[in-house]
Write a protein that holds these residues in place. Structure first.
Motif, PDB file in Angstrom:
ATOM      1  N   CYS A   1      -2.708  -1.147  -4.272  1.00 42.10           N
ATOM      2  CA  CYS A   1      -3.815  -1.864  -3.634  1.00 42.10           C
ATOM      3  C   CYS A   1      -4.815  -2.357  -4.673  1.00 42.10           C
ATOM      4  O   CYS A   1      -5.256  -3.505  -4.636  1.00 42.10           O
ATOM      5  CB  CYS A   1      -4.566  -0.939  -2.676  1.00 42.10           C
TER       6      CYS A   1
ATOM      7  N   CYS B   1       0.828  -1.215   0.000  1.00 36.90           N
ATOM      8  CA  CYS B   1       0.000   0.000   0.000  1.00 36.90           C
ATOM      9  C   CYS B   1       0.864   1.269   0.000  1.00 36.90           C
ATOM     10  O   CYS B   1       1.757   1.431   0.817  1.00 36.90           O
ATOM     11  CB  CYS B   1      -0.935   0.000   1.204  1.00 36.90           C
ATOM     12  N   GLU B   2       0.552   2.166  -0.937  1.00 39.81           N
ATOM     13  CA  GLU B   2       1.332   3.402  -1.054  1.00 39.81           C
ATOM     14  C   GLU B   2       0.949   4.427   0.016  1.00 39.81           C
ATOM     15  O   GLU B   2       1.628   5.419   0.205  1.00 39.81           O
ATOM     16  CB  GLU B   2       1.131   3.997  -2.461  1.00 39.81           C
ATOM     17  N   LYS B   3      -0.176   4.179   0.686  1.00 41.04           N
ATOM     18  CA  LYS B   3      -0.635   5.137   1.709  1.00 41.04           C
ATOM     19  C   LYS B   3      -0.486   4.546   3.115  1.00 41.04           C
ATOM     20  O   LYS B   3      -1.195   4.921   4.044  1.00 41.04           O
ATOM     21  CB  LYS B   3      -2.110   5.494   1.458  1.00 41.04           C
TER      22      LYS B   3
ATOM     23  N   CYS C   1      -5.260   0.881   2.062  1.00 41.65           N
ATOM     24  CA  CYS C   1      -6.243   1.905   1.699  1.00 41.65           C
ATOM     25  C   CYS C   1      -7.244   1.378   0.676  1.00 41.65           C
ATOM     26  O   CYS C   1      -8.352   1.875   0.580  1.00 41.65           O
ATOM     27  CB  CYS C   1      -5.532   3.150   1.177  1.00 41.65           C
ATOM     28  N   SER C   2      -6.842   0.371  -0.106  1.00 35.65           N
ATOM     29  CA  SER C   2      -7.649  -0.264  -1.164  1.00 35.65           C
ATOM     30  C   SER C   2      -7.922   0.673  -2.343  1.00 35.65           C
ATOM     31  O   SER C   2      -8.624   0.299  -3.263  1.00 35.65           O
ATOM     32  CB  SER C   2      -8.948  -0.867  -0.615  1.00 35.65           C
ATOM     33  N   GLU C   3      -7.324   1.863  -2.332  1.00 35.66           N
ATOM     34  CA  GLU C   3      -7.574   2.786  -3.440  1.00 35.66           C
ATOM     35  C   GLU C   3      -6.330   3.204  -4.219  1.00 35.66           C
ATOM     36  O   GLU C   3      -6.436   3.659  -5.354  1.00 35.66           O
ATOM     37  CB  GLU C   3      -8.304   4.027  -2.918  1.00 35.66           C
ATOM     38  N   CYS C   4      -5.143   3.060  -3.607  1.00 35.99           N
ATOM     39  CA  CYS C   4      -3.939   3.445  -4.347  1.00 35.99           C
ATOM     40  C   CYS C   4      -3.722   2.415  -5.478  1.00 35.99           C
ATOM     41  O   CYS C   4      -4.288   1.330  -5.443  1.00 35.99           O
ATOM     42  CB  CYS C   4      -2.732   3.489  -3.401  1.00 35.99           C
TER      43      CYS C   4
HETATM   44 ZN   LIG Z   1      -3.193   1.376  -0.772  1.00 39.63          ZN
END
Ligand SMILES: [Zn+2]
Length: 343
Positions: free
Chosen positions: A72, A54-56, A66-69
């Motif tokens: 993810c 995860c980048e966040k 985060c499931s959005e980067c």
């Molecule tokens: Zn992420």
């Protein structure tokens, strides 16, 4: 507190354990995740892979992962070339060939991520030779490799493998939570709950505490044989207790499977039903594993003594034991029906 792997409702403490291992940089190279089919093993492994990449990761205001980067999203959609799932491909066991792929691939550096994650489905189906071959990789993996060995029964893995990977056991989820989740997120479930409440209740009873399993059972062709097996178990118990004077008893024997493993499943389910009744005799609040309605269990219990229930369940247990020891199928069934005074 920051939601860890927030998308799933099950396995709270395992999610927290894996997330904190990842954030502290103390993730082991391999974990064994043990649990029944559909209890969230694959989801846990996939979310851990996303959490690693995860980048966040350091943004405490976001869920983790985060499931959005981009990382993810790619991992959770199972599109990352660095998160690799290996399985039996429909075979009964996983042989040395599948492991050979792993052993070679693991030394190819990751394509885009810092880690390379291997999710090994049905690890307990690896042959001993395959396990020994895999052990060589597990003993000296490259620093970027992480393995998740998913299995129903960790005892089937060699001690040498078990000693190198912590065993995490998935936690059962209450049926009410499964009901709440699937009827909210799956249209078929919401419809079934209204149009076929009895089938829906039986589906929940058969989901073995797993959301994945419950979703599988929403497929009519998966659910139909399960309902048939449950009806057989209900018929057996009803006839053994109520002794109706009709032909139901005589046709009962033809409803059992002639295949040994299927029959073994049928006998286990009857045993579970009888166990429910024995517990109901002893307590009003016993957790039931077979009867979807407590009233139905109580009504049956009123017609039979505890001693009789115990005798019946012992007869079923003995039959099941004989089947597992290769006794003649038809003879075992005839003996059971006679011991249960059905014929
Ligand atoms: Zn992420």
């Amino acid at each position: 507190m920051r939601p860890y792997m927030g998308q799933i409702i099950a396995n709270q403490s395992l999610r927290e354990r894996l997330c904190s291992d990842i954030l502290n940089g103390s993730l082991a190279h391999a974990y064994i995740i043990e649990g029944v089919k559909g209890s969230g093993k694959h989801t846990l492994a996939l979310l851990s892979a996303a959490a690693l990449a995860c980048e966040k990761k350091n943004d405490k205001n976001l869920p983790f992962p985060c499931s959005e980067c981009p990382a993810c999203r790619k991992i959770l959609r199972e599109l990352s070339p660095d998160v690799i799932t290996v399985g039996c491909d429909g075979k009964a066991t996983m042989g040395v060939d599948s492991v050979r792929f792993l052993r070679e691939d693991v030394f190819v550096v990751p394509n885009e991520l810092e880690n390379k994650v291997y999710i090994i489905e049905d690890a307990d189906k690896m042959t001993p030779q395959a396990q020994n071959a895999f052990l060589l990789t597990l003993e000296e993996p490259p620093s970027y490799a992480v393995f998740f060995l998913l299995c129903e029964n960790a005892a089937a893995l060699l001690e040498t493998i078990r000693s190198r990977a912590p065993i995490l056991r998935t936690e059962p989820i209450a049926r009410e939570l499964i009901d709440e989740y699937i009827s909210r997120t799956d249209r078929r479930a919401a419809q079934m709950k209204i149009s076929a409440p009895s089938d829906y209740a039986q589906l929940l009873m058969s989901a073995e505490n797993g959301i994945g399993r419950a979703l599988e059972l929403l497929e009519p062709k998966t659910l139909a044989p399960i309902l048939e097996q449950r009806n057989l178990a209900k018929d057996f118990v009803y006839i053994a207790i109520d002794r109706p004077e009709n032909e139901a008893a005589l046709t009962l024997i033809s409803k059992f499977s002639s295949k040994r493993d299927k029959l073994s499943g049928e006998l286990t389910l009857i045993y579970t039903a009888l166990r429910d009744l024995i517990l109901t005799k002893k307590s009003d609040n016993a957790p039931l594993c077979f009867y979807e309605s407590r009233d139905a269990a109580i009504e049956l219990c009123e017609k039979v003594s505890l001693g009789e229930l115990i005798r019946l369940s012992e007869a079923v247990w003995t039959a099941s034991d004989r089947i597992s020891r290769n006794a003649n199928v038809k003879l075992t069934l005839m003996t059971l029906l006679s011991e249960a005074e059905i014929i």
